[in-house]
Design an enzyme around this catalytic site. Structure first.
Site, PDB file in Angstrom:
ATOM      1  N   ASP A   1      -3.320   4.343  -2.150  1.00 12.45           N
ATOM      2  CA  ASP A   1      -4.441   4.636  -1.258  1.00 12.45           C
ATOM      3  C   ASP A   1      -5.061   6.004  -1.573  1.00 12.45           C
ATOM      4  OD1 ASP A   1      -5.852   3.965   1.336  1.00 12.45           O
ATOM      5  OD2 ASP A   1      -4.949   5.883   1.921  1.00 12.45           O
TER       6      ASP A   1
ATOM      7  N   ASP B   1       0.851  -1.183   0.000  1.00 11.35           N
ATOM      8  CA  ASP B   1       0.000   0.000   0.000  1.00 11.35           C
ATOM      9  C   ASP B   1       0.889   1.236   0.000  1.00 11.35           C
ATOM     10  OD1 ASP B   1      -2.821   0.995   0.430  1.00 11.35           O
ATOM     11  OD2 ASP B   1      -3.003  -1.017   1.279  1.00 11.35           O
TER      12      ASP B   1
ATOM     13  N   HIS C   1     -10.686  -4.688   2.794  1.00  8.29           N
ATOM     14  CA  HIS C   1     -10.724  -4.576   4.254  1.00  8.29           C
ATOM     15  C   HIS C   1     -11.656  -3.468   4.741  1.00  8.29           C
ATOM     16  CE1 HIS C   1      -7.942  -1.718   2.611  1.00  8.29           C
ATOM     17  NE2 HIS C   1      -8.043  -1.010   3.719  1.00  8.29           N
ATOM     18  N   ASP C   2     -12.327  -2.785   3.817  1.00 13.12           N
ATOM     19  CA  ASP C   2     -13.218  -1.678   4.185  1.00 13.12           C
ATOM     20  C   ASP C   2     -14.699  -2.026   4.065  1.00 13.12           C
ATOM     21  OD1 ASP C   2     -11.028  -0.011   4.636  1.00 13.12           O
ATOM     22  OD2 ASP C   2     -11.020   0.759   2.590  1.00 13.12           O
TER      23      ASP C   2
ATOM     24  N   GLU D   1      -6.890   3.724  -6.117  1.00 16.90           N
ATOM     25  CA  GLU D   1      -8.163   3.567  -5.411  1.00 16.90           C
ATOM     26  C   GLU D   1      -8.974   4.831  -5.654  1.00 16.90           C
ATOM     27  OE1 GLU D   1      -8.391   4.404  -1.283  1.00 16.90           O
ATOM     28  OE2 GLU D   1      -9.844   2.846  -0.876  1.00 16.90           O
TER      29      GLU D   1
HETATM   30  C1  NOJ Z   1      -8.605   3.700   2.122  1.00 19.21           C
HETATM   31  C2  NOJ Z   1      -8.215   2.490   2.918  1.00 19.21           C
HETATM   32  O1  NOJ Z   1      -8.648   1.344   2.234  1.00 19.21           O
HETATM   33  C3  NOJ Z   1      -8.854   2.639   4.275  1.00 19.21           C
HETATM   34  O2  NOJ Z   1      -8.741   1.470   5.051  1.00 19.21           O
HETATM   35  C4  NOJ Z   1      -8.221   3.822   4.973  1.00 19.21           C
HETATM   36  O3  NOJ Z   1      -8.890   4.045   6.193  1.00 19.21           O
HETATM   37  C5  NOJ Z   1      -8.331   5.081   4.126  1.00 19.21           C
HETATM   38  N1  NOJ Z   1      -8.021   4.872   2.747  1.00 19.21           N
HETATM   39  C6  NOJ Z   1      -7.403   6.148   4.657  1.00 19.21           C
HETATM   40  O4  NOJ Z   1      -6.080   5.830   4.395  1.00 19.21           O
END
Ligand code: NOJ
Length: 565
Positions: free
Chosen positions: A207, A98, A334-335, A256
């Site tokens: 990210d 990442d 993971h989100d 992303e």
């Molecule tokens: C996206 C990431 O996937 C997430 O887990 C994170 O909290 C935010 N960006 C901030 O970095």
């Protein structure tokens, strides 16, 4: 066009903190990944994406970077990281990490200098971040510069008394946003990126890549997302990184970004684009948010599953990039919640719906990302106390729900069904204590279903969820027609089934899956069924193809047609 290595491999996403704890301190680590390299081979994985491994106070599990050049002590050392790279490369597995560019931790040395007027480097680093003077209300009280709300549900502004200013943070207040207009910041970032690439990593997942630019007029607005999302100038920064680093190093970059126009999609992920090779977008991730309770916004707004909206999102991306760029397919990262709980059925039809979900997604073209634990059908948490959750977002949102009139029980249930901790419980390796993830109490509670859902219990059963994942993921890499084919949905607007043909050069595949518990019929009269033979089903026997077929609850069928016969 010559194919790149990332167009021929499957990706597996590792959430480091929860994957495997090699030193039994309750936290997953780098050596834990190294010890499991053979597991990825057995799963047909050629690329690992590892969540942030940098030194961090872990407010957001590493997305709050304190020192980009240091490996977090929770996860090991630089030597461990190099060893992982070396051993993975020996096995033909590539590694991407990442790359967090939008913000740092408030404990990063830049921010420590930036917030303190007495600091010798204050002037230089103050401009690395985004500051605004307070406004005043009609009574002369200081108020925030705008009413913008960040991604974790609270204000984007935090007051810094020594400078009498607010700093911007679109994530937690411990994650101040960086000022990408500052050239010196960009040079520092480029130096850091090169340093990691020189360690031998194979690329990055970038990210929050569409947030790098902000609306510097700071207009008021609520929640104000448009002022810090997808502002055109962020492409300038990505172009600069691409031209100077990503392209010359010839590494894999995955951005992303939530949403994009066709023009933007090509900028991000078109062939020959300087920015990325692929884009993680979220159009299919929240296909069940049509409950119109005004107290619940975005993903928290629970509703009925709209299968058509999942198909439309993928269709949209296939159309935008057809022949001009490369797609990603994935269920969640993971989100988001666990897919078997979110879009499948994690009780009576657990295994059947998990296999159906694997079938519906992984016969589509593009590069697949499988999220850790998905391959054994891990499910959403069943925590019954708010204190069991760990995610920084949970706590602001839980309070928001109470403030909006939900009872504690209701707020807990909303959190349970949608929160990010669902995807972050420890990987379930076996039925021993702590699911074989660690011998120490883990940083977050193991899911209570670990004795029945784990790798060991599924390993030797040819019909387990794990072995179906293995079969399908390996099939993808052995059959380039899948990765490169043209996906044509059947009855796109149907809200119950997910059916398509993947038309390849030598082979076509027909995929028929039912997202519902009840039987669903599919009209196949628009396609030619000639030559299709059954390749896989999650049912006990195959189904004869005809113009109209009936799919049982959560059933899945794959047919193949060899055009050379
Ligand atoms: C996206 C990431 O996937 C997430 O887990 C994170 O909290 C935010 N960006 C901030 O970095």
């Amino acid at each position: 066009m010559e194919q790149k290595w990332w167009q021929k491999e499957n990706i597996y996403q590792i959430y480091l903190r929860s994957f495997y704890d090699s030193n039994n301190d309750g936290i997953g680590d780098i050596q834990g990944v190294t010890q499991k390299l053979e597991y990825f081979k057995s799963l047909g994985i050629g690329i690992l994406w590892i969540s942030p491994h940098y030194d961090s106070p872990m407010d957001d599990n590493g997305y709050d970077v304190r020192n980009y050049y240091k490996v977090s002590e929770d996860y090991g050392t630089l030597e461990d990281f190099r060893d992982l790279l070396h051993k993975a490369h020996e096995l033909g597995i590539r590694i991407i990490t990442d790359l967090v560019l939008n913000h740092t931790s408030d404990e990063h040395e830049w921010f420590i200098a930036a917030k303190d007027p007495q600091h010798p480097n204050h002037i230089k680093y103050h401009d690395y971040y985004i500051w605004q003077k307070p406004k005043f209300d009609s009574n002369g009280n200081k108020i925030k510069p705008t009413r913008w709300i960040g991604w974790f549900g609270d204000s984007t502004w935090e007051y810094n008394p020594p400078t009498d200013e607010y700093y911007l943070h679109i994530f937690s207040k411990k994650m101040p946003d960086l000022n990408w207009r500052n050239e010196s910041l960009r040079e520092d970032m480029k130096k850091m990126i090169r340093w990691w690439l020189d360690q031998g990593i194979n690329g990055f997942r970038v990210d929050a890549s569409n947030h790098l630019e902000k609306n510097w007029d700071f207009p008021d607005g609520f929640p104000g997302y448009e002022n810090f999302s997808s502002i055109p100038r962020h492409h300038d920064y990505l172009q600069e990184l691409g031209k100077e680093i990503f392209v010359p190093y010839d590494v894999l970059t995955i951005g992303e970004s939530g949403g994009a126009s066709k023009e933007e999609a090509l900028k991000y992920a078109g062939y020959g684009s300087n920015e990325f090779n692929m884009l993680i977008h979220f159009g299919h991730c929240w296909a069940d948010v049509d409950n119109h309770d005004p107290r619940l916004m975005g993903k928290w707004s629970q509703g009925n599953l709209r299968v058509a909206s999942i198909k439309r999102s993928y269709q949209h991306w296939y159309e935008m990039l057809e022949g001009k760029g490369w797609n990603i397919i994935y269920w969640h990262n993971h989100d988001q919640p666990r897919v078997v709980s979110h879009y499948g059925n994690d009780s009576e039809y657990h295994d059947k719906s998990a296999k159906m979900l694997a079938t519906s997604l992984y016969f589509m073209s593009g590069t697949a990302i499988c999220y850790q634990g998905e391959e054994i059908g891990m499910t959403n948490v069943k925590y019954n106390q708010i204190s069991q959750f760990r995610d920084v977002e949970v706590f602001t949102e839980y309070q928001n729900f109470l403030d909006r009139g939900f009872s504690k029980q209701e707020a807990l249930e909303i959190i349970q069904s949608r929160c990010r901790d669902n995807a972050r419980t420890p990987m379930q390796w076996n039925s021993e204590e702590f699911a074989g993830f660690s011998k120490h109490l883990p940083w977050i509670d193991v899911h209570s279903d670990y004795t029945s859902i784990n790798v060991v219990s599924q390993n030797d059963d040819p019909d387990s969820v794990l072995n179906v994942y293995r079969m399908i993921l390996k099939y993808r890499v052995e059959n380039s027609d899948i990765m490169n084919g043209k996906v044509r949905f059947i009855e796109l607007d149907d809200e119950n089934h997910y059916c398509y043909e993947n038309i390849g050069e030598r082979k076509d595949h027909l995929i028929l899956t039912n997202f519902r518990e009840f039987p669903v019929s599919v009209n196949l009269s628009m396609i030619s069924l000639e030559g299709y033979n059954l390749l896989y089903t999650n049912e006990s026997k195959g189904m004869l193809l005809s113009k109209e077929v009936l799919l049982d609850g959560y059933s899945a069928y794959v047919y193949i047609r060899d055009k050379n016969r």
